[in-house]
Design a protein around this motif. Sequence first.
Motif, PDB file in Angstrom:
ATOM      1  N   ASP A 125      58.958  12.088   2.362  1.00  0.00           N
ATOM      2  CA  ASP A 125      57.778  12.801   2.816  1.00  0.00           C
ATOM      3  C   ASP A 125      56.724  11.776   3.202  1.00  0.00           C
ATOM      4  O   ASP A 125      56.675  10.673   2.664  1.00  0.00           O
ATOM      5  N   MET A 126      55.854  12.165   4.108  1.00  0.00           N
ATOM      6  CA  MET A 126      54.755  11.294   4.504  1.00  0.00           C
ATOM      7  C   MET A 126      53.432  11.976   4.210  1.00  0.00           C
ATOM      8  O   MET A 126      53.279  13.187   4.428  1.00  0.00           O
ATOM      9  N   ARG A 127      52.486  11.201   3.730  1.00  0.00           N
ATOM     10  CA  ARG A 127      51.173  11.731   3.392  1.00  0.00           C
ATOM     11  C   ARG A 127      50.091  10.790   3.897  1.00  0.00           C
ATOM     12  O   ARG A 127      50.313   9.588   4.047  1.00  0.00           O
ATOM     13  N   TRP A 128      48.935  11.368   4.120  1.00  0.00           N
ATOM     14  CA  TRP A 128      47.731  10.586   4.391  1.00  0.00           C
ATOM     15  C   TRP A 128      46.762  10.786   3.228  1.00  0.00           C
ATOM     16  O   TRP A 128      46.527  11.913   2.796  1.00  0.00           O
ATOM     17  N   TYR A 129      46.213   9.674   2.769  1.00  0.00           N
ATOM     18  CA  TYR A 129      45.158   9.683   1.765  1.00  0.00           C
ATOM     19  C   TYR A 129      43.960   8.941   2.355  1.00  0.00           C
ATOM     20  O   TYR A 129      44.083   8.192   3.322  1.00  0.00           O
ATOM     21  N   ARG A 130      42.823   9.146   1.742  1.00  0.00           N
ATOM     22  CA  ARG A 130      41.645   8.395   2.164  1.00  0.00           C
ATOM     23  C   ARG A 130      40.766   8.074   0.958  1.00  0.00           C
ATOM     24  O   ARG A 130      40.824   8.750  -0.072  1.00  0.00           O
ATOM     25  N   GLN A 131      39.981   7.024   1.122  1.00  0.00           N
ATOM     26  CA  GLN A 131      39.025   6.646   0.089  1.00  0.00           C
ATOM     27  C   GLN A 131      37.731   6.249   0.763  1.00  0.00           C
ATOM     28  O   GLN A 131      37.675   5.244   1.489  1.00  0.00           O
ATOM     29  N   GLY A 132      36.718   7.069   0.541  1.00  0.00           N
ATOM     30  CA  GLY A 132      35.406   6.802   1.091  1.00  0.00           C
ATOM     31  C   GLY A 132      34.610   5.894   0.188  1.00  0.00           C
ATOM     32  O   GLY A 132      34.965   5.676  -0.975  1.00  0.00           O
ATOM     33  N   PRO A 133      33.505   5.349   0.689  1.00  0.00           N
ATOM     34  CA  PRO A 133      32.677   4.444  -0.111  1.00  0.00           C
ATOM     35  C   PRO A 133      32.157   5.128  -1.370  1.00  0.00           C
ATOM     36  O   PRO A 133      31.523   6.196  -1.279  1.00  0.00           O
ATOM     37  N   GLY A 134      32.440   4.539  -2.501  1.00  0.00           N
ATOM     38  CA  GLY A 134      31.993   5.079  -3.759  1.00  0.00           C
ATOM     39  C   GLY A 134      32.717   6.332  -4.210  1.00  0.00           C
ATOM     40  O   GLY A 134      32.273   7.016  -5.139  1.00  0.00           O
ATOM     41  N   LYS A 135      33.827   6.637  -3.536  1.00  0.00           N
ATOM     42  CA  LYS A 135      34.571   7.855  -3.877  1.00  0.00           C
ATOM     43  C   LYS A 135      35.970   7.505  -4.367  1.00  0.00           C
ATOM     44  O   LYS A 135      36.486   6.416  -4.117  1.00  0.00           O
ATOM     45  N   GLU A 136      36.587   8.463  -5.030  1.00  0.00           N
ATOM     46  CA  GLU A 136      37.970   8.290  -5.434  1.00  0.00           C
ATOM     47  C   GLU A 136      38.897   8.579  -4.254  1.00  0.00           C
ATOM     48  O   GLU A 136      38.543   9.298  -3.320  1.00  0.00           O
ATOM     49  N   ARG A 137      40.079   8.003  -4.328  1.00  0.00           N
ATOM     50  CA  ARG A 137      41.064   8.268  -3.297  1.00  0.00           C
ATOM     51  C   ARG A 137      41.465   9.739  -3.341  1.00  0.00           C
ATOM     52  O   ARG A 137      41.647  10.299  -4.423  1.00  0.00           O
ATOM     53  N   GLU A 138      41.611  10.346  -2.173  1.00  0.00           N
ATOM     54  CA  GLU A 138      41.960  11.759  -2.132  1.00  0.00           C
ATOM     55  C   GLU A 138      43.033  12.034  -1.101  1.00  0.00           C
ATOM     56  O   GLU A 138      43.123  11.353  -0.077  1.00  0.00           O
TER      57      GLU A 138
END
Length: 117
Positions: free
Chosen positions: A33-46
């Motif tokens: 499976d393939m997924r995209w995650y992101r992590q914004g400044p000062g935020k947890e990875r989601e």
Amino acid sequence: QVQLLESGGGSVQAGGSLRLSCAVSGYTSCRYDMRWYRQGPGKEREFVSGIDRDGRRSYADSVKGRFTISQDSAKKTVYLQMISLKPEDTAMYYCVAVSACWSPNKWGQGTQVTVSS
């Protein structure tokens, strides 16, 4: 050995669009499976979006209706089309390959998306 390489990030104004790509290199007979995650400044990875080995798609509530995940199996590439971008979409975006054949999950190096208001 499977490796992931993201591209397509950049800086856009709110309301703009970007398309991220994740190229999968290396041979494997495993399905994944393939997924995209992101992590914004000062935020947890989601979690942002995913597409499983059968093509079923999933999205975080925050991106539904604005982001679309797709894949080109022949090119071994997964895409994340992003429209109507918001400043809160600013983050480092990572693609991830998930399979029972390996642990931990395989991560790319990330691509930066910056959305200005």
